[in-house]
Every structure is written in C-alpha cells, then in structure tokens.
Scaffold this motif. Structure first.
Motif, PDB file in Angstrom:
ATOM      1  N   ILE A 173      -1.796 -19.877   8.237  1.00  0.00           N
ATOM      2  CA  ILE A 173      -1.607 -21.480   8.820  1.00  0.00           C
ATOM      3  C   ILE A 173      -0.313 -21.538   8.919  1.00  0.00           C
ATOM      4  O   ILE A 173       0.031 -22.773   9.359  1.00  0.00           O
TER       5      ILE A 173
ATOM      6  N   GLU B 172       1.251 -22.887  12.039  1.00  0.00           N
ATOM      7  CA  GLU B 172       0.692 -24.326  12.612  1.00  0.00           C
ATOM      8  C   GLU B 172       1.492 -25.430  11.779  1.00  0.00           C
ATOM      9  O   GLU B 172       1.583 -26.514  12.216  1.00  0.00           O
ATOM     10  N   VAL B 173       2.207 -25.093  10.670  1.00  0.00           N
ATOM     11  CA  VAL B 173       2.720 -25.948   9.725  1.00  0.00           C
ATOM     12  C   VAL B 173       4.108 -25.945   9.579  1.00  0.00           C
ATOM     13  O   VAL B 173       4.850 -26.547   8.958  1.00  0.00           O
TER      14      VAL B 173
ATOM     15  N   LEU C  96      -3.199 -33.286   8.238  1.00  0.00           N
ATOM     16  CA  LEU C  96      -3.719 -31.894   8.725  1.00  0.00           C
ATOM     17  C   LEU C  96      -5.561 -32.265   9.145  1.00  0.00           C
ATOM     18  O   LEU C  96      -5.875 -32.944   8.515  1.00  0.00           O
ATOM     19  N   SER C  97      -5.738 -31.265  10.200  1.00  0.00           N
ATOM     20  CA  SER C  97      -7.144 -31.189  10.364  1.00  0.00           C
ATOM     21  C   SER C  97      -8.118 -30.775   9.388  1.00  0.00           C
ATOM     22  O   SER C  97      -7.460 -30.077   8.462  1.00  0.00           O
TER      23      SER C  97
ATOM     24  N   GLN D 297      -7.632 -27.057   8.908  1.00  0.00           N
ATOM     25  CA  GLN D 297      -6.235 -26.784   8.356  1.00  0.00           C
ATOM     26  C   GLN D 297      -6.179 -26.864   7.055  1.00  0.00           C
ATOM     27  O   GLN D 297      -5.669 -26.268   6.090  1.00  0.00           O
ATOM     28  N   GLN D 298      -6.766 -28.377   6.529  1.00  0.00           N
ATOM     29  CA  GLN D 298      -6.624 -28.485   5.295  1.00  0.00           C
ATOM     30  C   GLN D 298      -7.184 -27.469   4.417  1.00  0.00           C
ATOM     31  O   GLN D 298      -6.634 -27.201   3.293  1.00  0.00           O
TER      32      GLN D 298
ATOM     33  N   ARG E 142      -7.700 -24.323   5.138  1.00  0.00           N
ATOM     34  CA  ARG E 142      -6.656 -23.125   4.771  1.00  0.00           C
ATOM     35  C   ARG E 142      -5.689 -23.526   4.002  1.00  0.00           C
ATOM     36  O   ARG E 142      -5.067 -22.537   3.069  1.00  0.00           O
ATOM     37  N   LEU E 143      -5.070 -24.843   4.063  1.00  0.00           N
ATOM     38  CA  LEU E 143      -3.894 -25.065   2.955  1.00  0.00           C
ATOM     39  C   LEU E 143      -4.420 -24.877   1.772  1.00  0.00           C
ATOM     40  O   LEU E 143      -3.612 -24.484   0.914  1.00  0.00           O
TER      41      LEU E 143
ATOM     42  N   SER F 172     -12.647 -22.847  13.297  1.00  0.00           N
ATOM     43  CA  SER F 172     -12.007 -22.888  11.859  1.00  0.00           C
ATOM     44  C   SER F 172     -12.792 -22.051  11.060  1.00  0.00           C
ATOM     45  O   SER F 172     -11.957 -21.242  10.073  1.00  0.00           O
TER      46      SER F 172
END
Ligand SMILES: Nc1ncnc2c1ncn2[C@@H]1O[C@H](COP(=O)(O)OP(=O)(O)OP(=O)(O)O)[C@@H](O)[C@H]1O
Ligand SMILES: [Mg+2]
Lengths: 285, 249
Positions: free
Chosen positions: B131, B134-135, B146-147, B150-151, B153-154, B180
């Motif tokens: 990720i 993207e960040v 975040l989407s 993404q959240q 994966r975070l 995702s």
C-alpha cells in the motif's frame, strides 16, 4: 378527520414551544444590547473595557471594568487548571478502569455534585477553603486561588459527565485493535481511546468554562471582591458577575446602566464560548 | 515445523460450549484456512490464539495452546504474546490518527524510539502490505480518509510493523470488492515465507486460492483438517464434502 385535526393542534403546540425558547433568547439579546451599548458609548468603549478604575460613586465617577474582566478570566483559568485534569482522569477511570461495584455509588455521587446549589458551594468555600488557604499560604484567604479551587470543583461534574460519555462513545474496535498489537490496557486507553474522544472532551471543557465564567454566588463568597488589579493569586478579585450582583441593588442612572453594560461583556464571552462549543460538536461528527 | 499446537481445547462462553476438544497443529510459514458455517466457532478459536477471548466476560478455557512449545495460557505475558501473534479484524479498524501514527503505534508501544528507525519501519511495513505507493504522499493525513480496501491493507501493515511471527485474519476481505480482495490475497501469499498465517474465510474460492491447509469446523468441532487440495478435491468426511459443494449450511 379527527386524527388530522388533532395532529395539526399538536404541531402548532410544538411550534409554539419551540418558538418560546427562541423568543426568549432574542428578547434577552435585544434587552441587553439596547440597554448596554448607550452607556458604553457614553463612558467611551475603550475607557469602559480597558479602564483600570471602577469608582462608580466618586465625583466624577469612573467606570473601568478591566480589573473585573481580568478577574473573571483568572478565576476561570484557575478553575480549568484545577478542574480539567481531575475531571478527565476521573472520566477515564469511570469509563475504563472502575470496577462495577465502585461505579454504582460513584456515578450518582458525581451527578449529585452537579445538583448542589451554588450557595451551598459558597458556604463550603467560606467555611473550609478560605481558612485553609489562609493557613497554608499565610494570606487573606479570600482570593483568586480559593475561587479557582471552588470553581474547579463546581465544573467537575460537567467535565466528567461529558468526557465520560465521549470516551464511552469511542468504538470498541479501536481498543481491540490496540490490544491486538500488544499494547497494555493503560496504553490503549490513554493513547488510542482518549485521543479518539478528544473533540468530545474539548466540548466538555468548553461547557465547564461557560459554567465557571457565569458562576456568581459561590465566587462572590470566596473571591474577596476587590475591584482592582490583583498582583498575585493570593489576592482577592472581583468577577464580572460579582460586580453586577453586588451593586445592582443600590445603583442608579449611569452606574446602573454601566452594570448592564458589564452584563453585555459577560454575554459576549458566553457567545464566544458557545460558538467554540458548536464548532467542536460539528468536528466530532 | 509446527508453530501452534492446540491440544484438547474446550472453550465455554458461560455454560455454552463453543469449542469442543480441538486438536490442531498449525505449521510455520504456511497459510491455514478455517472454514465452516456461521457460528461454528472459527472466530472463537482464532481469538483463543492471541487471547483476545480474555476480554469476553465468562469465557473459560481448558486444554493447552502451545506457541513454539510454550503454553500461552501459562506464564506468558499476554502483551508479549499479542506482539508475537498479530491480528487483523473483519472490519478494518484503523485508529483515528494519521497513517504514519497508525503504523508507528505498535513499534512505539514496544519501545522503538528514534525518528529514523520509525520511518524505516513505517515504510517497510507499508511496502510489505502493498500500500506504500498509494499512501506515501499522505502519511500525515488521517487514516480514516482511506478506502475500505486501503484501510484493511493499512491494518495488515500495522500488524506487520510490530514484527509478529503469526498473523491471524478474521474474514479480512468480507467487506471488500474483488480487486481489493485479490490484492490482499496476493499480499498473503507474498507474506507466507516469513510469517505463519491463519485466515478465517467464508469464501471457498479464497480458501482454495491462498491456503496450504484447511480446517473445516462444524458446531464447535474440527471435522476435518488436511491439505487444502485434499479437502477440496477428495475430503475424507461426508460432511466436509456436503459443505464444500454447497449442499449444506
Ligand atoms: N462473546 C460471546 N458470548 C457468548 N457467546 C458467544 C460469544 N461470541 C461467540 N459466541 C457463540 O459462540 C459460537 C461461535 O461463535 P464464533 O463467533 O466463533 O462463530 P464463527 O464461526 O466465527 O461464525 P461467523 O462465521 O458467523 O463469524 C456461536 O454460537 C456464538 O453465538
Ligand atoms: Mg466469525
């Protein structure tokens, strides 16, 4: 048909009830500003707000309320310094550490604290705090410090109540997330839950400030009420509220109007505080 | 090499027995999938592996759970256990703070100080969780922006940041779109050389795609535990076959 009429009647009833409180606010605003601005203009806005000398019955009189503005700010700041840390820690304890057996008496005790009339707080201040401060610091006793302590106690229930519900409103998933990373209960609470509740806690503090700055009776009983600039926190001060209450009874003419103008200043402070509160509440969402 | 050894594990929520005599060996550097109908105890078993069940009032456990031979319900410090056995939840739960602070929270908890060292860990974790690109330009921005994918994966990156040995994932993709989801599946496959991964999933294809071993649960019991290929192609138990072919649950 009958149902519809009934519904309409109730709607109008609700509307009137809602309008009543709005009307009250508007009337108070009009009354305050209409009566407060002319004397301010007569005295001179700058001389009124920043004048150091309040001698309303001298010839010629002097109407400077700066010492009272400072007095109100000092005792409020003092109350915040004393009340906020204790209040937040108590809220954290009640929400996250308190065993159920202790919570059951603790919660109503805090609520009771909110219900005690301010005159009773005043008596407590006079009988307990004033002699205590006099002994400890070898001073007059009735002082900024004493008033701050008393106000700090008085705003506790507000801060505790609002902060506790703010902390409880933080999703449990944050807490679990922190624990799952190997954080202790304490670390999870103080470094994840508490920051997440920050806006709500700030709102509680702002409400507390509003309560402290508007408090009259209790402060008057322990603050000494000298209308001059204090040099230290062990000296007495007079707050805006105390100034109004103490002199309204015998004031006449411009003196009386100057007291109403004092109320305008207080009102503006409250408006600012409420504005902060609404902004914080919006940010909470 | 087995990472977790579960022996005769019984778990009760009050009087209700949620797990019945579980015996499982979970191997290191493999992905193990837990499958089974809703309410059969998959999450419960997963949470027993990092003792998140301790939070549930009235939850009691008998039997042994050994991590590298050491009983996790014995003398082991529970915070240290959770550092070694990380967890990713069904619903992504980033903390309401910046992306950077989310990742740095774990290392800071375990005593990592120094900006350079933290920067390094944050970057590596985000890269490992696929990720970073993207960040990387918004590390100081709130993670809540975040989407959903993404959240999640975070959250995986956050779990990696404390350098765990095992990663538990409870239906990590159930709320995500197919793209995702496949990103996270690729991610798991790339992580398995360095970690032991245990994943709960309702998605049979997912279990088939990513896992090496599969355990099929029913009503608090492990019905069958074997190589994923075997479970999906030639299960020994009739009940497993019924479930997998969709004639059940
Ligand atoms: N905190 C709890 N208290 C009491 N009973 C619980 C608790 N958590 C789970 N259970 C019960 O234990 C059983 C197993 O629950 P668990 O959450 O492990 O199922 P699951 O296999 O993960 O299901 P799902 O696929 O729906 O997530 C269920 O019958 C559930 O009702
Ligand atoms: Mg589950």
């Amino acid at each position: 048909m009958k149902q519809r009429v009934l519904e309409l009647v109730f709607r109008i009833l609700f509307l009137i009830a809602a309008l009543a409180s709005i009307l009250a606010v508007i009337l108070i605003c009009i009354f305050l500003f209409a009566n407060g601005f002319p004397p301010m203009a007569e005295i001179g806005v700058f001389d009124f707000l920043f004048g150091m000398d309040w001698s309303p019955v001298d010839v010629p009189p002097s109407f400077g309320i700066f010492p009272m503005i400072v007095g109100s700010l000092y005792v409020t700041a003092g109350a915040i310094i004393i009340g906020v840390p204790i209040g937040i820690l108590t809220a954290v304890f009640m929400a996250k550490f308190c065993p159920k057996r202790l919570y059951r008496p603790l919660k109503p005790a805090v609520e009771l604290l909110a219900g005690i009339p301010s005159i009773v707080y005043g008596f407590f201040g006079m009988v307990v705090l004033v002699p205590l401060v006099r002994e400890l610091f070898d001073s007059k006793g009735a002082s900024i410090l004493t008033a701050s302590i008393l106000l700090g106690i008085m705003i506790l229930p507000t801060i505790i109540g609002v902060s506790e519900s703010a902390i409880r409103a933080v999703p449990n998933s944050y807490y679990e997330g922190a624990l799952a990373l190997g954080a202790s209960h304490e670390r999870s609470v103080f470094f994840v839950m508490l920051p997440a509740a920050k806006s709500g806690i700030m709102a509680g503090i702002v409400l507390g400030i509003g309560r402290a700055i508007g408090e009259t009776m209790a402060v008057m009983m322990v603050a000494g009420n000298q209308a001059r600039m204090p040099d230290s926190i062990l000296e007495g001060v007079r707050t805006l509220t105390a100034n109004i209450v103490m002199e309204m009874g015998y004031a006449a003419d411009l003196h009386r109007e100057a007291l109403i103008a004092t109320a305008v200043v207080l009102f503006v402070f409250i408006l600012i505080i409420n504005l902060c509160f609404s902004l914080l509440k919006r940010r909470m969402k | 090499m087995e990472k977790f050894k579960i022996e005769n594990l019984d778990l009760y929520y009050g009087n209700f027995q949620a797990l019945k005599n579980i015996n499982l060996n979970l191997e290191a550097n493999k992905i193990t999938a837990f499958i089974g109908p809703s309410g059969c105890g998959k999450s419960t078993l997963l949470k027993s592996l990092n003792r998140m069940n301790d939070l549930v009032e009235g939850c009691s456990i008998t039997g042994n759970v050994l991590l590298d031979g050491e009983d996790i319900y014995g003398d082991m410090d529970v915070n240290h256990l959770r550092k070694r056995v990380g967890m990713v939840f069904q619903k992504a739960n980033p903390f309401p703070m910046s992306i950077y602070d989310n990742i740095a929270f774990g290392p800071r908890t375990h005593g990592v100080r120094g900006k350079a060292r933290l920067n390094e860990i944050v970057e590596k974790s985000l890269r490992d969780a696929a990720i970073w690109d993207e960040v990387k330009d918004r590390l100081k921005k709130s993670a809540l922006g975040l989407s959903g994918g993404q959240q999640q994966r975070l959250c995986i990156a956050r779990a990696l940041a404390v350098d765990p040995e095992v990663i538990l994932l409870d239906e990590p993709t159930s709320a995500l779109d197919p793209i995702s989801t496949s990103k996270i599946e690729d991610l798991l496959l790339s992580l398995k050389n360095n970690y032991t991964i245990i994943i709960v999933t309702h998605n049979m294809q997912q279990a088939g795609r990513v896992s090496d071993k599969t355990a099929f649960f029913l009503l608090g019991e492990v019905v069958e535990f074997d190589d994923t290929l075997k479970i999906f192609n030639n299960p020994s138990e009739r009940r497993t076959e019924d479930y997998i072919t969709g004639r059940f649950g």
